[in-house]
Motif scaffolding. Structure first.
Motif, PDB file in Angstrom:
ATOM      1  N   THR A 142       0.829  -1.172   0.024  1.00 41.31           N
ATOM      2  CA  THR A 142       0.069   0.019  -0.047  1.00 41.31           C
ATOM      3  C   THR A 142       0.918   1.328   0.103  1.00 41.31           C
ATOM      4  OG1 THR A 142      -1.699  -1.187   1.167  1.00 41.31           O
ATOM      5  CG2 THR A 142      -1.974   1.189   1.091  1.00 41.31           C
ATOM      6  N   PHE A 159      -2.247   7.722   5.567  1.00 42.68           N
ATOM      7  CA  PHE A 159      -3.710   7.311   5.357  1.00 42.68           C
ATOM      8  C   PHE A 159      -4.638   8.653   5.465  1.00 42.68           C
ATOM      9  CE2 PHE A 159      -1.482   3.951   7.480  1.00 42.68           C
ATOM     10  CZ  PHE A 159      -1.426   3.030   6.358  1.00 42.68           C
ATOM     11  N   ARG A 160      -4.086   9.738   5.762  1.00 43.39           N
ATOM     12  CA  ARG A 160      -5.046  10.951   5.752  1.00 43.39           C
ATOM     13  C   ARG A 160      -5.946  11.278   4.466  1.00 43.39           C
ATOM     14  NH1 ARG A 160      -6.006  11.041  10.872  1.00 43.39           N
ATOM     15  NH2 ARG A 160      -3.756  10.790  11.124  1.00 43.39           N
ATOM     16  N   PRO A 179      -4.559   5.929   0.604  1.00 43.50           N
ATOM     17  CA  PRO A 179      -4.335   4.729   1.246  1.00 43.50           C
ATOM     18  C   PRO A 179      -2.704   4.832   1.309  1.00 43.50           C
ATOM     19  CG  PRO A 179      -5.363   4.082  -0.810  1.00 43.50           C
ATOM     20  CD  PRO A 179      -5.410   5.572  -0.620  1.00 43.50           C
ATOM     21  N   GLY A 226      -0.763   7.268   1.706  1.00 45.01           N
ATOM     22  CA  GLY A 226      -0.343   8.569   2.199  1.00 45.01           C
ATOM     23  C   GLY A 226       0.061   9.715   1.483  1.00 45.01           C
ATOM     24  N   VAL A 239      -2.081   4.545  11.722  1.00 40.41           N
ATOM     25  CA  VAL A 239      -1.894   3.445  10.987  1.00 40.41           C
ATOM     26  C   VAL A 239      -2.260   2.369  12.181  1.00 40.41           C
ATOM     27  CG1 VAL A 239       0.483   3.155  12.131  1.00 40.41           C
ATOM     28  CG2 VAL A 239      -0.128   1.634  10.153  1.00 40.41           C
ATOM     29  N   VAL A 251      -6.230  -0.757   8.547  1.00 39.93           N
ATOM     30  CA  VAL A 251      -5.459  -0.373   7.179  1.00 39.93           C
ATOM     31  C   VAL A 251      -6.451  -1.216   6.036  1.00 39.93           C
ATOM     32  CG1 VAL A 251      -3.545  -0.562   5.644  1.00 39.93           C
ATOM     33  CG2 VAL A 251      -3.459   0.118   7.998  1.00 39.93           C
ATOM     34  N   TYR A 301      -9.163   1.172   5.486  1.00 45.40           N
ATOM     35  CA  TYR A 301      -8.780   2.524   4.577  1.00 45.40           C
ATOM     36  C   TYR A 301      -8.461   1.922   3.047  1.00 45.40           C
ATOM     37  CZ  TYR A 301      -7.021   4.124   9.327  1.00 45.40           C
ATOM     38  OH  TYR A 301      -7.029   4.233  10.411  1.00 45.40           O
ATOM     39  N   CYS A 302      -8.285   0.708   2.967  1.00 46.53           N
ATOM     40  CA  CYS A 302      -8.036   0.285   1.425  1.00 46.53           C
ATOM     41  C   CYS A 302      -9.393  -0.100   0.682  1.00 46.53           C
ATOM     42  CB  CYS A 302      -6.886  -1.009   1.441  1.00 46.53           C
ATOM     43  SG  CYS A 302      -5.338  -0.384   1.827  1.00 46.53           S
ATOM     44  N   TYR A 308     -11.897   6.893   0.571  1.00 46.74           N
ATOM     45  CA  TYR A 308     -11.451   8.198   0.306  1.00 46.74           C
ATOM     46  C   TYR A 308     -12.095   8.868  -0.417  1.00 46.74           C
ATOM     47  CZ  TYR A 308      -7.285   6.858   2.955  1.00 46.74           C
ATOM     48  OH  TYR A 308      -6.301   6.082   3.805  1.00 46.74           O
TER      49      TYR A 308
END
Ligand SMILES: Cc1ncc(COP(=O)(O)O)c(C=O)c1O
Length: 437
Positions: free
Chosen positions: A101, A249-250, A253, A255, A273, A318, A321-322, A327
């Motif tokens: 990632t 990750f903000r 994915p 960053g 994380v 994580v 997030y993915c 997003y």
């Protein structure tokens, strides 16, 4: 006396300064946030007051408080005994996911805090290059260890000249001489970076940098600055380290390095994380990471490194997030909140402005736009900011004040667009309390 006041008074008798971490005191409120419970994007204090949380555990909470996926992962580890200081299969699964990632990560290591991650990453950079000096940017924050506690929180009248910023110590108790290992340059100034490399390029082990400078609110580097950063480090055999403790990750994915399209040699990941549990990471090129013991001769270890509870939480976080759509939601919330707040300031004739990217942002009062570096940010009107934070708390929105020059704020993915609108309604009322300046 409220329960919050009573509890803080009690805490002050036994905890130094009444807190477990210095920056937890919120000077706008006169006490730390004393939480009773938290759920999603909301927290409740000991007096039962509800707040929409725009601190989000200083960035550690990106999914939301008490996220059920994280909780389930944690519970399953607890049921199996949560044996720490051993390796288990979750370590490898998380490492594999991070390597897939985060662009620069070919190998990773786990630590407990962002401070530990930056400390170990710096040692590794020195071990790999055989050089000692490190270039850091004025105001960029890299944790609390002695080597990097300079040129942070410098008062506006102590900055020194742009081409030789003051090595202002961020704490007392720093050993004399450490600052001689640092070269400090203002952020977003490719011309000054070039000049610093001309003088020190051959002595530098690393350039350490916040790739999105969130510790001053939110400052995105210019394309020229980024190009110079990568070109100069490569040309001088200097490792480029992105400190993504706060930016990971903000907004993507992978960053800031994915978002900016610049791949550093090493990076640190922290806060988000761990999915609100204490885990941080450093990682990067395999040939550099192989210098760590037991393969190489650079030490990195720790009893609680990669604690299984935190690793399970991180894997659940994580993985989430993915997932597709994550997003899109973050960016939709960001647009709604940042545009909405800027409109409120304009309509209420408050001289405030939001700069944000992804799930974190800064609010600047009384400074001309755009904010490009610490020198711009430190001139913001702190008194108005404290008034706004206090007014927002009275209306049920929690912002943290870090006590320094600028503050970063953020939201979590558990927020809905309806919650964002509710946040804006409350902030509109808070803004109406501010006198126009
Ligand atoms: C960019 C950056 N690096 C390092 C740290 C230190 O992390 P920790 O507080 O987990 O030690 C922080 C904390 O805010 C940070 O923002």
């Amino acid at each position: 006396m409220t329960r919050v006041e009573e509890q803080y008074e009690q805490a002050c008798k036994y905890l130094a300064g009444g807190v477990s971490a210095s920056t937890r005191l919120n000077r706008a409120l006169g006490h730390p946030m004393l939480v009773d419970r938290a759920d999603g994007c909301r927290i409740w204090d000991l007096d039962g007051r509800e707040y929409i949380d725009l601190c989000c555990s200083h960035g550690a909470t990106l999914l939301g408080h008490g996220d059920p996926r994280v909780r389930q992962a944690v519970e399953s580890v607890l049921q199996r005994g949560a044996a720490c200081s051993y390796e288990n299969e979750l370590h490898t699964r998380l490492a594999q996911l991070l390597c897939a990632t985060v662009p620069c990560c070919e190998r990773v290591r786990f630590t407990g805090s962002g401070t530990e991650a930056t400390m170990h990453c710096l040692r590794l950079a020195r071990a790999f290059t055989g050089r000692t000096k490190v270039l850091k940017f004025e105001g960029n924050f890299h944790g609390y260890h002695d080597q990097v506690m300079y040129a942070i929180g410098t008062p506006a009248d102590r900055l020194g000249p742009e081409d030789a910023p003051t090595l202002y110590p961020g704490s007392s108790g720093l050993p004399a001489g450490f600052e001689q290992n640092l070269v400090v340059v203002p952020y977003n100034r490719p011309d000054l970076l070039e000049a610093a490399f001309a003088l020190h390029g051959s002595e530098l082990a690393a350039v350490f940098c916040e790739p999105i400078y969130y510790n001053a609110g939110c400052i995105v580097p210019s394309a020229e600055f980024l190009t110079a950063l990568r070109r100069l480090t490569q040309a001088h055999g200097v490792l480029l380290i992105f400190d993504e403790v706060l930016s990971a990750f903000r907004m993507a994915p992978g960053g800031a390095q994915e978002y900016l399209g610049v791949t550093p040699d090493l990076c640190t990941l922290g806060k988000a994380v761990g999915g609100s549990y204490p885990l941080s990471v450093f990682g990067g090129r395999a040939d550099i990471m192989e210098r760590l013991m037991p393969q190489g001769n650079c030490q990195h270890s720790g009893t609680y490194n990669g604690h299984p509870v935190a690793v399970a939480a991180a894997l659940a976080a994580v993985t989430t997030y993915c997932q597709s759509g994550f997003y899109e939601h973050i960016h939709a919330l960001a647009a709604r909140l940042y545009d909405g707040l800027n409109e409120i300031f304009a309509h209420r004739a408050v001289p405030g402005r939001v700069q944000g990217l992804g799930a974190r942002f800064g609010i600047y009062f009384g400074v001309p736009e755009p904010i490009r570096n610490y020198r711009d940010a430190v001139r913001h009107h702190r008194e108005t900011m404290l008034q706004f934070i206090a007014a927002a708390a009275r209306r049920g929105v929690y912002f943290h004040d870090y006590g320094g020059a600028a503050c970063h704020h953020g939201f979590c993915a558990a927020m809905t667009l309806a919650d964002a609108d509710e946040t804006l309604n409350r902030l509109d009322e808070a803004a109406s309390e501010l006198r126009s300046r």
